[in-house]
Design an enzyme around this catalytic site. Structure first.
Site, PDB file in Angstrom:
ATOM      1  N   TYR A   1      13.118  16.657   3.806  1.00 35.91           N
ATOM      2  CA  TYR A   1      14.055  15.546   3.987  1.00 35.91           C
ATOM      3  C   TYR A   1      13.800  14.501   2.906  1.00 35.91           C
ATOM      4  CZ  TYR A   1      17.008  11.890   5.669  1.00 35.91           C
ATOM      5  OH  TYR A   1      18.009  10.947   5.736  1.00 35.91           O
TER       6      TYR A   1
ATOM      7  N   GLN B   1       6.646  -2.953  -1.219  1.00 39.82           N
ATOM      8  CA  GLN B   1       6.818  -2.016  -0.112  1.00 39.82           C
ATOM      9  C   GLN B   1       7.859  -2.506   0.885  1.00 39.82           C
ATOM     10  OE1 GLN B   1       5.630   0.982  -0.219  1.00 39.82           O
ATOM     11  NE2 GLN B   1       4.482   0.532  -2.081  1.00 39.82           N
TER      12      GLN B   1
ATOM     13  N   HIS C   1      11.705  -1.367   0.619  1.00 39.64           N
ATOM     14  CA  HIS C   1      12.208  -0.056   0.997  1.00 39.64           C
ATOM     15  C   HIS C   1      13.310  -0.148   2.048  1.00 39.64           C
ATOM     16  CE1 HIS C   1       9.798   2.870  -1.161  1.00 39.64           C
ATOM     17  NE2 HIS C   1       8.726   2.117  -0.969  1.00 39.64           N
TER      18      HIS C   1
ATOM     19  N   GLU D   1      -0.237   3.124   6.845  1.00 38.29           N
ATOM     20  CA  GLU D   1       0.176   4.197   5.934  1.00 38.29           C
ATOM     21  C   GLU D   1      -0.519   4.025   4.578  1.00 38.29           C
ATOM     22  OE1 GLU D   1       4.328   5.951   4.008  1.00 38.29           O
ATOM     23  OE2 GLU D   1       4.183   3.841   4.559  1.00 38.29           O
ATOM     24  N   HIS D   2      -0.273   2.888   3.922  1.00 38.72           N
ATOM     25  CA  HIS D   2      -0.961   2.542   2.671  1.00 38.72           C
ATOM     26  C   HIS D   2      -1.986   1.449   2.959  1.00 38.72           C
ATOM     27  CE1 HIS D   2       3.178   3.668   1.356  1.00 38.72           C
ATOM     28  NE2 HIS D   2       2.592   4.171   0.276  1.00 38.72           N
TER      29      HIS D   2
ATOM     30  N   ASP E   1       3.399   5.307  -5.372  1.00 38.09           N
ATOM     31  CA  ASP E   1       4.698   5.873  -4.975  1.00 38.09           C
ATOM     32  C   ASP E   1       5.246   6.826  -6.037  1.00 38.09           C
ATOM     33  OD1 ASP E   1       4.809   4.667  -2.533  1.00 38.09           O
ATOM     34  OD2 ASP E   1       6.147   3.052  -3.128  1.00 38.09           O
TER      35      ASP E   1
ATOM     36  N   GLU F   1     -15.495  33.362  33.604  1.00 39.87           N
ATOM     37  CA  GLU F   1     -14.112  32.872  33.590  1.00 39.87           C
ATOM     38  C   GLU F   1     -13.201  33.667  34.530  1.00 39.87           C
ATOM     39  OE1 GLU F   1     -12.802  32.636  29.540  1.00 39.87           O
ATOM     40  OE2 GLU F   1     -14.204  31.012  29.060  1.00 39.87           O
TER      41      GLU F   1
ATOM     42  N   HIS G   1     -11.211  41.741  30.523  1.00 38.97           N
ATOM     43  CA  HIS G   1     -11.633  41.540  29.140  1.00 38.97           C
ATOM     44  C   HIS G   1     -12.815  42.462  28.819  1.00 38.97           C
ATOM     45  CE1 HIS G   1      -9.039  38.067  28.970  1.00 38.97           C
ATOM     46  NE2 HIS G   1      -9.458  37.750  27.738  1.00 38.97           N
TER      47      HIS G   1
END
Length: 430
Positions: free
Chosen positions: A130, A260, A263, A328-329, A362, A416, A421
């Site tokens: 995207y 920033q 944006h 984020e940053h 960026d 178990e 098994h």
């Protein structure tokens, strides 16, 4: 002159203060319902829903959502040689960084008494990238998504990006896609594009994984789609935290925050410091700049709604606040930036020192700008070639190897209450 205000917070409880600030980035039930309705329409009506929503949200009536080879060829004629060189250099740097990661993970083998395990890297079969549009264009994001996929060996790379008002895709973005070997490009954005890549339409075949950043509705759509298809992370509206002391230049820090915040109107940007003087000076620089910069309305709205300056008693609290916020940053601009940055556990990207601004990351440092938001930096970092591979274990054992572990299997299967098994092992050894 436009009046400007940014929230000033005194940090007295770093954990609580960070949690309160994070409320600004929370997603509402109403937003989830709207995104789901869009995705349901795409599931039901396919291409028609994509075309209808493109008209509704982007104001463009499309006859076809597919970008043709002719459009890509024409895009090459519309960009400058300097722009092409810049795209190639961004691609080269990122490729070098991603190949270094993949090359470190060659063939891995371990053996245990007759059992051999091989760890093999297998590429994801297909990915959907995207690439946002709207008020800006993001050829750099096309590179950030497609290059690590190509390095990992993904065979089918699909890209979705919103069209411009004339029904085309930004030429730089198309050229970036072409340089990176993207196989299919579609003129569709928003939650509807995520639904198309996840569930498929008449034109767009479903992919195995969806990656890339986007606004709130794209982020929600990725979460909703994750029951059907893998996703990389929650990479929503941009976030920046600057951790700085009195040695930092207030004007540079203000410009970092502005870079920033431009944006979108829902970015999450701020400063944390122990210096009251720096806090005041950065506030002043922001106020002075806000009326003269490009995209002033966008920046002003974002910072007034979600921006902040946090004042701490000491840098121990500043680090704790930063780790709780998990931005984020993160830019660390202090006298001892390298030492302080080593204490950071939760940030999507850590940028150390005066000459490592987030604006450069960026584009051209060679790091990836697709990063986790909404505090998901607590559990992961940037998009990389590792997001496009599966670490597959191939196990081969001989009879001696199986016999060696039979007793342990018997003990554990009994514990178990899964007795069959052990019977599957015992039958081979009799």
């Amino acid at each position: 002159m436009k009046k400007f205000n940014i929230e000033l917070i005194t940090i007295d409880d770093p954990t609580k203060n960070a949690a309160n600030l994070r409320m600004k980035t929370s997603i509402s039930d109403e937003q989830v319902s709207k995104a789901k309705a869009i995705m349901d329409d795409v599931t039901k009506y396919g291409d028609k829903a994509l075309i209808d929503y493109t008209f509704k949200f982007d104001g463009v009536k499309l006859d076809s959502i597919t970008v043709t080879s002719k459009e890509i060829d024409n895009a090459h004629l519309l960009i400058s040689k300097e722009q092409l060189r810049a795209l190639k250099e961004i691609k080269r740097r990122l490729e070098k960084a991603e190949k270094a990661v993949i090359n470190r993970l060659g063939k891995i083998e371990v053996s245990f008494d007759g059992t051999k395990i091989s760890k093999l890297l297998k590429p994801v079969e297909s990915v959907g990238c995207y690439v946002p549009g709207g008020r800006a264009r993001y050829p750099s994001t096309m590179i950030m998504c497609a290059v690590p996929a190509k390095v990992a060996g993904v065979r089918r790379i699909v890209a979705c990006t919103p069209p411009t008002k004339d029904g085309t895709v930004d030429p730089l973005t198309l050229v970036a896609a072409d340089l990176c070997g993207v196989n299919e490009i579609y003129k569709v954005g928003g939650a509807q594009s995520i639904a198309a890549m996840a569930y498929g339409t008449q034109t767009i075949k479903p992919v195995s994984k969806i990656v890339g950043p986007g606004g709130t509705f794209v982020t929600i759509a990725k979460v909703l789609a994750s029951s059907k298809v893998s996703i990389d992370m929650l990479a929503g509206p941009t976030e920046l935290l600057v951790l700085a002391d009195e040695s930092a230049d207030p004007k540079s820090l203000a410009l970092d925050i502005i870079s920033q915040a431009e944006h979108s109107a829902d970015t999450f940007c701020g400063l944390v410091t122990c210096s009251k003087k720096l806090a005041e000076n950065v506030t002043t620089e922001l106020s002075n700049a806000i009326n003269s910069i490009d995209r002033s309305d966008m920046v002003s709205k974002s910072l007034e709604q979600n921006g902040f300056i946090a004042l701490c008693k000491n840098y121990k609290d500043a680090v704790m606040f930063t780790n709780e916020l998990a931005p984020e940053h993160l830019q660390v601009v202090t006298k001892d930036a390298r030492r302080l940055s080593s204490k950071i556990e939760s940030a999507g990207l850590i940028l150390v020192g005066e000459y490592t601004p987030s604006a450069a990351s960026d584009y051209c440092f060679g790091s990836n700008h697709v990063l986790p938001t909404l505090a998901f930096a607590r559990s992961r970092a940037s998009l990389s070639s590792l997001d496009f591979v599966k670490l597959v274990s191939v196990v081969e054992s001989n009879k001696a190897g199986l016999k060696k572990i039979a007793g342990m299997v018997k003990l554990m299967s009994e514990a178990e209450d899964l007795p069959n098994h052990y019977k599957a092992i015992k039958a081979r050894l009799e």
